[in-house]
Scaffold this active site. Structure first.
Site: not given
Length: 308
Positions: A134-136, A138, A234
């Site tokens: 998962i993104d930084k 998130t 996103r």
């Protein structure tokens, strides 16, 4: 050692964009930093990133080789939701990078996990144990493999779309519908290498969403991933004109204040790799997310203490 490149300008354009468009391995932000550091010149002269080079000018690039990344275990606190001999389920905080990469050589989730436990080696030295990311900015749940057999099982479940990954998000705008399915292929944006975009020749991507609460200018939604492409939620939400609030890359400038997008990987389910037992976990949204929901509920005249 340095990486040396050069090219002749064929169309007048500001230099940072020109370099990123010509040398596909260099992002625009990297080009800007290199120009400011004097590592990119035009006809032998140092210039500013917004400098427009004339057609026929010679651009020279001399970049230092990236420093090698040494993956070291680090004693960083972890929020472990579940652990057995095969799997760790961890609740990643917003702001933490999942694994080392250029620009983020340490202090990542992987550094913390290696201090805690041995991990599978299938993904190589820099991504041990990492089955999905998962993104930084998130927050939320990740499943991590402690051995190669578990890693293969969890990866196969992802490929077969049999596991459960559900997020909650605050997005811009109101919805006419209660639920929806976004089917739009994703790939690298042809306009900005840092972004993903809906592109005709992209990889298939499917996101299911349902509206949980409406606040007028914003909505609280749940998103279930059928596929797991980079930045999928996103990009998909921005594609249907409901970008995730706080998203610095795909959202509008006028948005909810915070340290990144209001997106949380809340629920995760999979089969235990050895026993086949169905496991499912859920974790509350972080405090900053909950505080914003409470404020939006107050403004909309909704009960403020319901669980998200």
């Amino acid at each position: 050692m340095t990486q040396d490149m050069a090219f002749t300008v064929t169309a007048a354009e500001r230099l940072d964009k020109l370099v990123a468009d010509t040398e596909k391995t260099i992002s625009r932000s990297q080009a800007k930093a290199a120009i400011e550091a004097g590592q990119i010149t035009v006809d032998g002269q140092t210039v500013k990133p917004k400098f427009k080079a004339n057609v026929g000018a010679q651009v020279a690039i001399s970049l230092p080789d990236p420093e090698p990344i040494d993956l070291e275990p680090e004693n960083i606190p972890l929020d472990i939701v579940y652990e057995d001999n095969d799997v760790i389920v961890v609740n990643k905080p917003q702001g933490m990078v999942v694994h080392p990469a250029p620009g983020h050589p340490n202090h990542t989730l992987v550094n913390a996990l290696l201090y805690h436990s041995p991990l599978s080696e299938i993904n190589g030295e820099l991504r041990p144990g990492i089955v999905h990311r998962i993104d930084k900015d998130t927050s939320g749940l990740l499943m991590v493999a402690k051995n190669d057999q578990a890693h293969q099982s969890l990866s196969a479940q992802l490929q077969a779309k049999t596991n459960l990954r559900e997020y909650v998000a605050i997005v811009h705008g109101n919805f006419k519908e209660e639920t929806g399915i976004i089917k739009a292929p994703l790939g690298r944006s042809p306009k900005d290498r840092k972004k993903q975009a809906v592109v005709a020749d992209g990889r298939p991507a499917v996101t299911h969403f349902r509206v949980l609460e409406r606040y007028g200018d914003y909505s609280l939604i749940a998103c279930r991933l059928e596929t797991g492409r980079t930045h999928q939620i996103r990009v998909h939400m921005a594609y249907i004109n409901h970008p995730v609030a706080g998203d610095p890359l795909y959202g509008p400038k006028k948005t909810l204040k915070g340290d990144g997008q209001y997106l949380h990987a809340k629920t995760l389910g999979f089969k235990q790799p050895t026993t086949g037992e169905e496991l499912a976990f859920s974790t509350p949204v972080p405090a900053n997310f909950a505080a914003v929901v409470k404020r939006l509920r107050q403004q909309a005249g909704l009960p403020i203490d319901q669980e998200i």
